[in-house]
Design a protein around this motif. Structure first.
Motif, short mmCIF file in Angstrom:
data_model
loop_
_atom_site.label_atom_id
_atom_site.label_comp_id
_atom_site.label_asym_id
_atom_site.label_seq_id
_atom_site.Cartn_x
_atom_site.Cartn_y
_atom_site.Cartn_z
N MET A 117 -0.17 -7.53 -4.45
CA MET A 117 -1.31 -7.83 -3.86
C MET A 117 -2.67 -8.50 -4.09
SD MET A 117 -2.02 -4.75 -1.82
CE MET A 117 -1.79 -2.99 -1.05
N LEU A 129 -3.58 5.01 5.10
CA LEU A 129 -2.31 3.97 5.71
C LEU A 129 -2.38 4.86 7.14
CD1 LEU A 129 0.22 4.39 3.21
CD2 LEU A 129 -1.06 2.44 3.97
N HIS A 144 3.27 -4.05 -7.28
CA HIS A 144 2.12 -3.82 -6.37
C HIS A 144 1.21 -4.32 -6.71
CE1 HIS A 144 -1.06 -1.11 -4.09
NE2 HIS A 144 -1.95 -1.36 -5.93
N GLY A 145 1.21 -4.54 -8.48
CA GLY A 145 -0.34 -4.98 -8.85
C GLY A 145 -0.20 -6.85 -8.41
N GLY A 173 0.62 -0.79 -0.13
CA GLY A 173 -0.13 -0.46 -0.15
C GLY A 173 0.82 1.20 0.35
N GLY A 222 1.23 4.31 -2.39
CA GLY A 222 1.16 5.70 -2.27
C GLY A 222 1.90 6.51 -2.85
N VAL A 265 -4.44 8.93 0.29
CA VAL A 265 -3.77 7.47 0.56
C VAL A 265 -2.96 7.64 2.02
CG1 VAL A 265 -1.67 6.08 0.21
CG2 VAL A 265 -3.78 6.99 -1.44
N VAL A 315 -3.78 -11.18 -1.27
CA VAL A 315 -4.75 -11.54 -0.96
C VAL A 315 -5.71 -12.07 -1.23
CG1 VAL A 315 -7.46 -10.49 -2.35
CG2 VAL A 315 -5.50 -8.56 -1.27
N MET A 357 3.29 5.69 -5.43
CA MET A 357 3.14 5.94 -7.06
C MET A 357 1.92 7.09 -7.76
SD MET A 357 2.76 1.92 -8.85
CE MET A 357 1.62 1.81 -7.11
N LYS A 358 1.34 7.32 -6.95
CA LYS A 358 0.27 8.19 -6.62
C LYS A 358 1.29 9.78 -6.20
CE LYS A 358 -4.27 7.73 -6.56
NZ LYS A 358 -4.44 7.36 -8.35
N PHE A 402 -9.36 8.46 -7.75
CA PHE A 402 -9.54 6.76 -9.43
C PHE A 402 -10.79 7.54 -9.95
CE2 PHE A 402 -6.13 3.76 -7.61
CZ PHE A 402 -5.93 3.95 -8.09
N PHE A 462 -11.64 -2.12 -9.31
CA PHE A 462 -11.47 -3.19 -9.05
C PHE A 462 -11.06 -3.03 -7.04
CE2 PHE A 462 -7.73 -2.89 -11.65
CZ PHE A 462 -6.45 -2.81 -10.72
N HIS A 463 -10.27 -1.34 -7.28
CA HIS A 463 -9.68 -1.49 -5.69
C HIS A 463 -10.73 -1.42 -5.23
CE1 HIS A 463 -5.79 -0.09 -8.02
NE2 HIS A 463 -5.20 -0.86 -6.24
C1 HEM Z 1 -3.69 0.57 0.82
C2 HEM Z 1 -3.71 0.87 -0.78
C3 HEM Z 1 -3.54 0.49 -2.00
C4 HEM Z 1 -3.14 2.30 -2.87
C5 HEM Z 1 -2.66 3.19 -2.44
C6 HEM Z 1 -2.98 1.51 -4.09
C7 HEM Z 1 -2.67 2.30 -4.86
C8 HEM Z 1 -2.50 2.34 -6.53
C9 HEM Z 1 -1.89 2.59 -7.80
C10 HEM Z 1 -1.61 4.22 -7.17
C11 HEM Z 1 -1.68 2.00 -9.06
C12 HEM Z 1 -1.86 2.28 -9.88
C13 HEM Z 1 -3.18 2.54 -10.94
C14 HEM Z 1 -2.27 3.09 -12.19
O1 HEM Z 1 -2.31 4.26 -12.54
O2 HEM Z 1 -2.71 2.38 -12.91
C15 HEM Z 1 -2.09 0.80 -8.28
C16 HEM Z 1 -2.75 -0.73 -9.44
C17 HEM Z 1 -3.08 -1.64 -8.33
N1 HEM Z 1 -3.45 -1.79 -7.12
FE1 HEM Z 1 -3.27 -0.65 -5.80
N2 HEM Z 1 -3.78 0.97 -4.07
C18 HEM Z 1 -3.65 -0.53 -2.40
C19 HEM Z 1 -4.26 -1.73 -2.40
C20 HEM Z 1 -4.71 -2.50 -3.04
C21 HEM Z 1 -5.41 -3.65 -2.63
C22 HEM Z 1 -5.54 -3.63 -1.74
C23 HEM Z 1 -5.03 -4.11 -4.01
C24 HEM Z 1 -6.02 -6.13 -4.68
C25 HEM Z 1 -6.31 -6.83 -3.82
C26 HEM Z 1 -4.53 -3.80 -4.96
C27 HEM Z 1 -4.22 -4.26 -6.54
C28 HEM Z 1 -3.85 -4.09 -7.54
C29 HEM Z 1 -3.81 -3.82 -8.73
C30 HEM Z 1 -4.20 -5.52 -9.49
C31 HEM Z 1 -3.44 -2.96 -9.76
C32 HEM Z 1 -2.78 -2.71 -11.34
C33 HEM Z 1 -1.25 -2.87 -10.71
C34 HEM Z 1 -1.61 -2.50 -12.90
O3 HEM Z 1 -2.19 -1.76 -13.35
O4 HEM Z 1 -0.98 -3.78 -12.95
N3 HEM Z 1 -3.68 -2.25 -4.37
N4 HEM Z 1 -2.69 0.56 -7.09
#
Ligand code: HEM
Ligand SMILES: [Cu+2]
Ligand SMILES: [Cu+2]
Lengths: 191, 148, 496
Positions: C73, C470, C69-70, C41, C45, C466, C77, C47-48, C436, C388-389
């Protein structure tokens, strides 16, 4: 800010209203726990409600499905594609640019034939105001056909919409769209 | 019904024998890739079914986790054996190819056996695994894009 | 017919011998998993913040972090929900701790391999590693191979879990069909003692079957990619492998929700004092899920216009159908269970209920995206991570937290403090998600190190949320930890 119009507006309104409905229903259920009752007393009403909800939800799905069948972006579903003659434009995406004409006519049906020379890319058409209007994938070894009519003149942006490597976010270029007849020579082929 | 229950191993055995020996006897060319993958899946599944019938007749204590690891390893091995690089070696020589097919039958048997040894009827899980792998490989494993 | 034998003799690894009771095992896995979620997570943050130009990242670094991250996570999960389901069913189905150890270890090793590939090698084709990008990036070849081996290990871990679950169900209910409660429809299957599987076992049966199907697909995918890695001669059809990639990727992420449903069926009754009962409707609805969930993947290829029309149209239909059981049976049923119940509002129940709302709202957004004419303007925009988030972070993850709260024991929760933590956490969550959605509606592409306007300004605001999220999460995890210690010291375990 990019103006919210067209499909995006429909999506936003649908999402907000549907989410609001489910949220209100949800909060109503949460609040109901202040006045507890026996499960038996609510269960049969609940099952009746479930049946009703099942019908409503199922009908919504069927309607949505029926409507979307006729509005799909594919050539086989597009009336226009069958009727009017189109200008064929070939697009080849590479890491990290598009090989394609730099200007095209407005209000003419255009048949984009899109492929890639390396990895998967996306081909997204953004209006001069920045609204995403249409897209198709650019896949190596395959040719995707997108029919599209530019609604008016201006500087559109073609942007990659599939992650393709380090230079992905810089993979975008302007496309001049002019009023038909004023500059017809730069178009590659007529179909 | 009873007779059918007793007869199926025989019938299946006959089918497997035809599948294995036919190409040797008549020198038939290898089928198209997709069908060939399904043929392999058929051999794997048959082997598994024989194993399940065998174990059911001789119940044994079960439960060692290594049996499950064996099941997973055998599944992966069967995929590796379908790679073109492996195929290049055996394709030219019908006898080798038939041996490889016997190998698929054996792997199928071992997989079914191992799964049943972990828990009765778990051979079902093994069959599910090989059928899905067979169908998916048949849709395009080892073949390139269509030439445009 | 031979008499069924019932022998319990773990030979290879006696979990109990090494001091691992089911409770300790699950507790350890939860700690590791929740810690991982927090770290990943933080990466989210970061990345954001980079997208909002608050910090500077090289694009290569950004995409490597995105990949980590992807992939991290999703694997974590899946691991956490699987462990939760394992825990609530292990007694009932005599599931084996040593098998759980095997799957956890395999998944963790897979994650370690993937992390090394990303952090040391800079591997960054995103967690969907769409062919041929993994072979045409700026990262070294070894990182590509290592990452694929990591995926293979995660798959093996999940396969072990599914196999043992299936074995337990068959052991207890005689067959997987009875695990799915098909005996409510087919009298011939009925057991002499009349025992039918409870809803959580039905969910587990669906997960075991579809899980094995997913793993089978994943193994073909990874073996094909590894073969191409060893020998580039190995031919791959880009359209075929894209279908396969999403068959695997979509289904495994989706299954996390169905695993959670099994946990909800078990846990929610503890708070409401009312029970879920198996009947024909549950059996039917889970049969629909069983068949249609593996057919939903084509909605990831709507914008590949060369895809066969039957897959496009069929993909929309099966995606729609797959939502019916969840909406009409599981979610509705859960709300009915809560409606006018003598609900005990504890941290756990609040989290479960909030998760259901996240599931609903995210589901609405997902349905819009799964509708082809809308997908044309949503595909690969921030709308996708938005939805999906909403149901992974704002749904499945909340179920995991709710389960953890139940697991450590709900006694002696410091009420005021918990309220404050919840407000912080949910404020951050909602704000983060809204940014988002706003980006998605504005056509900002996903997966971009540098976004067109208004991406950066939205990312700035999101970064703030974020941070709040957190802080709330850390506070919540610390509160769980303290509660776990105190309850354990008093000799009290899980429950209310
Ligand atoms: C805890 C807080 C979280 C934050 C701050 C966060 C933040 C982000 C950000 C900034 C992105 C990139 C979005 C983009 O510009 O394409 C992202 C992608 C992603 N997140 Fe999270 N996320 C969080 C939690 C989670 C959780 C709990 C999961 C899954 C169970 C998850 C799964 C994913 C997946 C699968 C991607 C796509 C990666 C890709 O595009 O290849 N995230 N997340
Ligand atoms: Cu790109
Ligand atoms: Cu062969």
């Amino acid at each position: 800010m990019v103006p919210i119009e067209g499909r995006q507006l429909a999506i936003l309104l649908l999402w907000i209203s549907l989410s609001a409905i489910v949220t209100v229903a949800f909060l109503w259920v949460v609040r109901s726990t202040r006045r507890p009752r026996d499960f038996d007393a609510v269960q049969s009403d609940g099952y009746r409600l479930r049946r009703g909800w099942g019908w409503v939800y199922g009908s919504l799905l069927i309607i949505s499905f029926a409507v979307t069948i006729w509005t799909m972006p594919y050539a086989w579903a597009q009336q226009a594609a069958a009727k009017s003659p189109a200008i064929t434009v070939e697009v080849v995406a590479h890491q990290f640019s598009f090989t394609m004409p730099s200007s095209l006519p407005a209000r003419r049906l255009i048949k984009f034939v899109v492929t890639s020379a390396d990895v998967n890319h996306g081909f997204g058409i953004y209006s001069p105001q920045g609204v995403l209007l249409a897209q198709v994938q650019a896949m190596p070894d395959y040719h995707n056909v997108l029919y599209f009519t530019f609604p008016g003149p201006g500087t559109y942006i073609i942007r990659c919409l599939e992650y393709c490597g380090e230079g992905h976010s810089a993979m975008q270029q302007p496309l001049k769209v002019y009023v038909s007849g004023s500059q017809a020579t730069s178009v590659s082929k007529e179909a | 019904m009873r007779a059918l229950q007793r007869a199926w191993p025989l019938a299946l055995g006959l089918l497997v024998a035809i599948d294995l020996l036919g190409p040797l006897a008549f020198g038939a060319a290898a089928p198209p890739l997709a069908l060939h993958h399904l043929e392999h899946a058929f051999l794997l599944v048959s082997g598994g079914l024989f194993a399940m019938a065998y174990v059911r007749r001789r119940p044994k204590p079960y439960g060692d986790p290594l049996w499950i690891l064996a099941v997973i390893g055998l599944g992966t091995l069967s995929l590796v054996l379908m790679l073109p690089d492996v195929y290049g070696i055996v394709d030219a020589e019908p006898v080798l190819h038939t041996l490889l097919h016997v190998g698929f039958l054996v792997i199928g048997w071992l997989g079914g056996y191992a799964a049943e040894r972990y828990a009765p009827k778990l051979g079902f899980g093994w069959q599910l695994l090989v059928i899905v792998m067979g169908v998916i490989t048949a849709t395009g494993f080892g073949s390139g894009p269509p030439v445009a | 017919m031979a008499k069924p034998v019932r022998v319990q003799e773990p030979v290879a690894l006696h979990a109990a011998d090494i001091g691992l009771t089911p409770r300790r095992l699950v507790g350890m896995t939860l700690s590791v998993g929740l810690g991982l979620i927090f770290v990943l997570g933080m990466i989210g943050g970061i990345m954001k913040a980079a997208q909002g130009n608050l910090i500077q990242l090289q694009p290569g670094t950004f995409y490597a972090l995105l990949t980590l991250h992807g992939a991290g996570m999703i694997s974590t999960v899946v691991l956490l929900t699987a462990v939760a389901l394992w825990y609530v069913l292990h007694d009932h189905l005599s599931l084996r701790p040593d098998m759980l150890v095997f799957s956890v270890v395999a998944i963790v090793w897979g994650l370690v391999a993937a992390t090394v590939a990303v952090l040391v090698g800079g591997f960054g084709p995103a967690w969907t590693f769409l062919y041929p990008l993994p072979f045409m990036g700026t990262w070294p070849s070894w990182s590509t191979g290592l990452f694929f081996f990591g995926v293979l290990f995660v798959g093996v871990g999940f396969a072990i879990f599914c196999f043992d679950l299936m074995a337990g169900i068959i052991r207890t209910y005689g067959s997987i069909w009875n695990g799915l409660a098909w005996d409510t429809w087919i009298p011939r299957l009925r057991r002499p003692d009349g025992k039918v599987a409870p809803p959580s076992v039905i969910a587990a049966s669906m997960v075991a079957i579809d899980g094995l199907i997913t793993v089978a697909a994943g193994s073909v995918l990874v073996v094909a990619l590894l073969a191409h890695w060893f020998s580039p001669k190995f031919p791959i059809d880009p359209l075929w492998i894209k279908n396969l990639t999403f068959f695997f990727g979509h289904t495994i992420a989706n299954l996390a929700i169905y695993v959670s449903a099994g946990v909800i069926y078990y846990i929610l009754p503890k708070y409401t004092g009312r029970a879920f009962h198996t009947n024909k409707v549950y059996a039917l609805s889970w049969a629909i899920s069983l068949f249609f969930v593996p057919w939903a993947w084509p909605h990831h290829l709507y914008m590949d216009f060369v895809q066969a029309p039957w897959l496009q149209v069929g993909g929309e239909a099966s995606t729609y159908i797959a939502t019916i059981p969840a909406t009409v049976v599981t979610i509705f049923g859960s709300l009915l269970l809560v409606y006018r119940s003598d609900m005990r509002w504890r941290p756990g129940s609040t989290l479960f209920l909030a998760g259901i709302l996240g599931w609903l709202v995210g589901g609405v957004a997902a349905m819009l995206d799964a509708t082809i004419p809308f997908n044309a303007v949503l595909h690969n925009t921030l709308w996708v991570p938005a939805h999906f988030h909403t149901y992974l972070l704002g749904g499945v993850f909340l179920f995991v937290l709710g389960f953890t709260s139940y697991f450590v024991g709900e006694r002696q929760t410091p009420g005021r403090l918990v309220k404050a933590i919840e407000w912080t956490f949910f404020t951050g969550l909602v704000g983060f998600l809204l940014m988002f959605y706003a980006g998605g509606i504005e056509g900002v592409p996903r997966r971009e190190a540098v976004q067109p306007p208004p991406g950066p300004i939205l990312a700035d605001i999101a970064t703030g949320f974020v941070a709040i999220l957190l802080v709330g999460l850390v506070a919540m995890l610390i509160e769980f930890w303290v509660r776990a210690k105190r309850n354990a010291a008093n000799g009290e375990a899980e429950g209310l």
